[in-house]
Design a protein around this motif. Sequence first.
Motif, PDB file in Angstrom:
ATOM      1  N   SER A  71      -0.635 -18.035  12.513  1.00 19.57           N
ATOM      2  CA  SER A  71      -0.140 -16.739  12.734  1.00 19.57           C
ATOM      3  C   SER A  71       1.171 -16.558  13.618  1.00 19.57           C
ATOM      4  N   PRO A  72       1.999 -15.811  13.286  1.00 22.23           N
ATOM      5  CA  PRO A  72       3.372 -15.927  14.013  1.00 22.23           C
ATOM      6  C   PRO A  72       3.085 -15.463  15.296  1.00 22.23           C
ATOM      7  N   ALA A  80      -2.053 -15.582   8.911  1.00 22.39           N
ATOM      8  CA  ALA A  80      -1.690 -16.976   8.961  1.00 22.39           C
ATOM      9  C   ALA A  80      -0.708 -16.947   7.789  1.00 22.39           C
ATOM     10  N   THR A  81       0.460 -17.473   8.100  1.00 20.98           N
ATOM     11  CA  THR A  81       1.368 -17.686   6.981  1.00 20.98           C
ATOM     12  C   THR A  81       1.864 -19.006   7.135  1.00 20.98           C
ATOM     13  N   PHE A  84       7.214 -21.896   5.565  1.00 20.22           N
ATOM     14  CA  PHE A  84       8.354 -21.444   5.264  1.00 20.22           C
ATOM     15  C   PHE A  84       8.371 -19.667   5.248  1.00 20.22           C
ATOM     16  N   VAL A  85       7.377 -19.333   5.827  1.00 19.92           N
ATOM     17  CA  VAL A  85       7.439 -17.635   5.947  1.00 19.92           C
ATOM     18  C   VAL A  85       7.801 -17.441   7.433  1.00 19.92           C
ATOM     19  N   HIS A  86       7.993 -18.537   8.119  1.00 20.40           N
ATOM     20  CA  HIS A  86       8.351 -18.418   9.447  1.00 20.40           C
ATOM     21  C   HIS A  86       9.899 -18.464   9.819  1.00 20.40           C
ATOM     22  N   TRP A 144       3.982  -6.840   9.459  1.00 25.79           N
ATOM     23  CA  TRP A 144       4.086  -7.687  10.705  1.00 25.79           C
ATOM     24  C   TRP A 144       5.243  -8.127  11.280  1.00 25.79           C
ATOM     25  N   PRO A 145       6.363  -8.411  10.418  1.00 29.04           N
ATOM     26  CA  PRO A 145       7.803  -9.027  11.007  1.00 29.04           C
ATOM     27  C   PRO A 145       8.547  -7.655  11.768  1.00 29.04           C
TER      28      PRO A 145
END
Length: 165
Positions: A71-72, A80-81, A84-86, A144-145
């Motif tokens: 999770s970021p 939860a990502t 490469f999504v962060h 979420w971003p």
Amino acid sequence: MTTYEVEAVATVVGGHTRVQDDYQGGVESVIRLNEAYPLETLQGIDEFSHLTVTWRFHLAQLEDVQLHARSPRGNSQWPATGTFVHRNHRRPNQLAVSYPRLLGVEGRDLRVTDLDAVDGTPVVDLAPYFQKMGPRGTVRQPAWPGEMLADYWRDAAERPDAGLP
């Protein structure tokens, strides 16, 4: 895997003195071109309002890389990502891209604001931002971003602990 060796073309001087998640706005810093490059490599850059700056998370450690979904910012309210999504130092090459506003050019020094790198950060590439090379079409992202970054560009002087080094 193929590896590449890159050398910094510039260094961030001044600006943020510590790594922080939010309150990145309103801080001026300098991107100082390395002396190995002639001044004419910057010729015409002052015609642009913004730069594309690729830099390395130089304070990060290889042990910081996390190759799993999470999770970021550790917030379980966000999904939860994968790695490469962060957009942080936990990715394998620990690189970042920023788009600071160019305030002026004085010799090798590019005065900028809204650069989310810290003093001493190596810059591995530098270019003007071309609007026509930005995203085409509608930009899509989950909620979420936007939630996570709601305070990202708030003025650093507004940070609750702004007086700390």
